[in-house]
Write a protein that holds these residues in place. Sequence first.
Motif, PDB file in Angstrom:
ATOM      1  N   PHE A 149       1.469   6.336   5.178  1.00  0.00           N
ATOM      2  CA  PHE A 149       2.001   5.005   5.469  1.00  0.00           C
ATOM      3  C   PHE A 149       2.665   4.914   6.833  1.00  0.00           C
ATOM      4  CE2 PHE A 149       0.914   3.649   1.287  1.00  0.00           C
ATOM      5  CZ  PHE A 149       0.757   2.273   1.443  1.00  0.00           C
ATOM      6  N   GLU A 150       2.989   6.035   7.432  1.00  0.00           N
ATOM      7  CA  GLU A 150       3.442   6.001   8.821  1.00  0.00           C
ATOM      8  C   GLU A 150       2.306   5.560   9.738  1.00  0.00           C
ATOM      9  OE1 GLU A 150       6.927   9.389   9.066  1.00  0.00           O
ATOM     10  OE2 GLU A 150       4.832  10.049   9.097  1.00  0.00           O
ATOM     11  N   PHE A 158       6.895   3.611   5.410  1.00  0.00           N
ATOM     12  CA  PHE A 158       6.621   2.298   5.981  1.00  0.00           C
ATOM     13  C   PHE A 158       7.840   1.738   6.717  1.00  0.00           C
ATOM     14  CE2 PHE A 158       6.499  -2.325   5.918  1.00  0.00           C
ATOM     15  CZ  PHE A 158       5.246  -2.574   6.454  1.00  0.00           C
ATOM     16  N   PHE A 159       9.017   1.869   6.101  1.00  0.00           N
ATOM     17  CA  PHE A 159      10.221   1.284   6.695  1.00  0.00           C
ATOM     18  C   PHE A 159      10.940   2.217   7.665  1.00  0.00           C
ATOM     19  CE2 PHE A 159       9.823  -1.286   2.753  1.00  0.00           C
ATOM     20  CZ  PHE A 159       9.753  -2.539   3.347  1.00  0.00           C
ATOM     21  N   LEU A 161      -2.131  -0.457  11.935  1.00  0.00           N
ATOM     22  CA  LEU A 161      -2.503  -1.814  11.509  1.00  0.00           C
ATOM     23  C   LEU A 161      -1.442  -2.855  11.829  1.00  0.00           C
ATOM     24  CD1 LEU A 161      -4.174  -1.216   8.026  1.00  0.00           C
ATOM     25  CD2 LEU A 161      -5.207  -1.176  10.298  1.00  0.00           C
ATOM     26  N   GLY A 162      -0.219  -2.402  12.123  1.00  0.00           N
ATOM     27  CA  GLY A 162       0.857  -3.355  12.364  1.00  0.00           C
ATOM     28  C   GLY A 162       1.622  -3.656  11.087  1.00  0.00           C
ATOM     29  N   ALA A 213       0.985  -5.674   3.371  1.00  0.00           N
ATOM     30  CA  ALA A 213       0.049  -6.005   2.285  1.00  0.00           C
ATOM     31  C   ALA A 213      -0.418  -4.729   1.596  1.00  0.00           C
ATOM     32  CB  ALA A 213      -1.139  -6.780   2.836  1.00  0.00           C
ATOM     33  N   ASN A 214      -0.730  -3.715   2.390  1.00  0.00           N
ATOM     34  CA  ASN A 214      -1.132  -2.425   1.824  1.00  0.00           C
ATOM     35  C   ASN A 214      -0.009  -1.813   1.007  1.00  0.00           C
ATOM     36  OD1 ASN A 214      -3.333  -2.889   3.419  1.00  0.00           O
ATOM     37  ND2 ASN A 214      -3.371  -0.900   4.384  1.00  0.00           N
ATOM     38  N   LEU A 215       1.199  -1.870   1.569  1.00  0.00           N
ATOM     39  CA  LEU A 215       2.357  -1.298   0.879  1.00  0.00           C
ATOM     40  C   LEU A 215       2.589  -1.981  -0.463  1.00  0.00           C
ATOM     41  CD1 LEU A 215       4.943   0.509   0.904  1.00  0.00           C
ATOM     42  CD2 LEU A 215       6.110  -1.450   1.929  1.00  0.00           C
TER      43      LEU A 215
END
Length: 409
Positions: A68-69, A301-302, A75-76, A82-84
Amino acid sequence: MKRLLGVALGILTAIGGFVDIGDLVTNAVVGSRFGLSLVWVVAVGVVGICLFANMSGRVAAASGRATFEVIRERLGPRAGLANLSASFLINLMTVTAEIGGVALALQLASSVHYLLWIPVAAVAVWLVIWRVKFSIMENVTGLLGLTLIVFAVALFLLKPDWGVLAGQALAPAVPDGETVPTYWYYAIALFGAAMTPYEVFFFSSGAVEEGWTVKDLVQSRLNVLVGFPLGGLLSVAIAGCAAVVLLPAGIAVTSLSQVILPVAEGAGKLGLAFVLVGVVAATFGAALETTLSSGYTLAQFFGWSWGKFRRPVQAARFHLAMIICLLVGLAVLATGVDPVLVTEYSVVFSAIALPLTYLPILIVSNDPQYMGQHVNGRAVNVLGMAYLVIILVASLAAIPLMIVTGAGS
């Protein structure tokens, strides 16, 4: 010698860790209704998860970043979110199913109602994540999961008509009493069980946890390309046992006790003891992986600090996210929802969400900025594009087939 032992241990762990509650239930359900006529899906799923995990592990080793990094970077934030969202919700369903699976297995071993085991299972998962080293956690649960080989032993002891089983596998057809939409619905469920996204999240994040570099790519490839196919054979053995014992008797699998019934019939009390150990180990190991994967996806992600190698005080949000996921799973299971039903839905929704994680990894594994000289070769890309089509078709067909078939009923 040390490297050889590491490869052997990794392969054995991959075999034992391949089967979780989704594989146990879905293969048994399919075997009890369709015999081995859907065994080809297992083969397709195993090749797919080998391809997916190999690309993810290579991305992690070459770039030093987990799934997810790179999804957020490549992808931005908007597309990544959306993926997350989809991946995290599927992962949460799987956490719930795995904890329920542990509780059901412990009920079979102790005769204590599974609802009383649910909080015990959740606390045990957290304690292991908190206190046990990553390598020990992964290897012990994977090796104990190898006891599920008893399904293969039981299949031989049941002395089936091998010609009939071979005919079902080599000339697949929709059995009498089943419909074509139902056949394809369970094909997608079986595909989703083999290619559950959390396995890849855990695999790539584990590569970062253990500090993989490009020097570890050979060992990683062997673990995946040998361990996962052998794990797939365990799935076939589970379906085979159900086809031999449950299908002729007209027994539809609705509980974990029916999944292991053929082992008890074929291998007796000793076999039953082995299969109970295997089911507890497989579901508990998967509960650890899915819980960690929930924390991994959010933290990566975050941009939070994450990893088992960091103490809770050093990665507070990562550890808090996992605790919340366990509590949500507890709350869902406390309502009395059937863990087997949750499992059946989770594997189908895994297939639905799969394109959202597969496509970004396929893109990044071809990006020289991340991969350098370790980008996909031509053969891998051809296979990767073929699987992208398969994954998209399965994802688009799943919901309509679920509606038409009443979720396979």
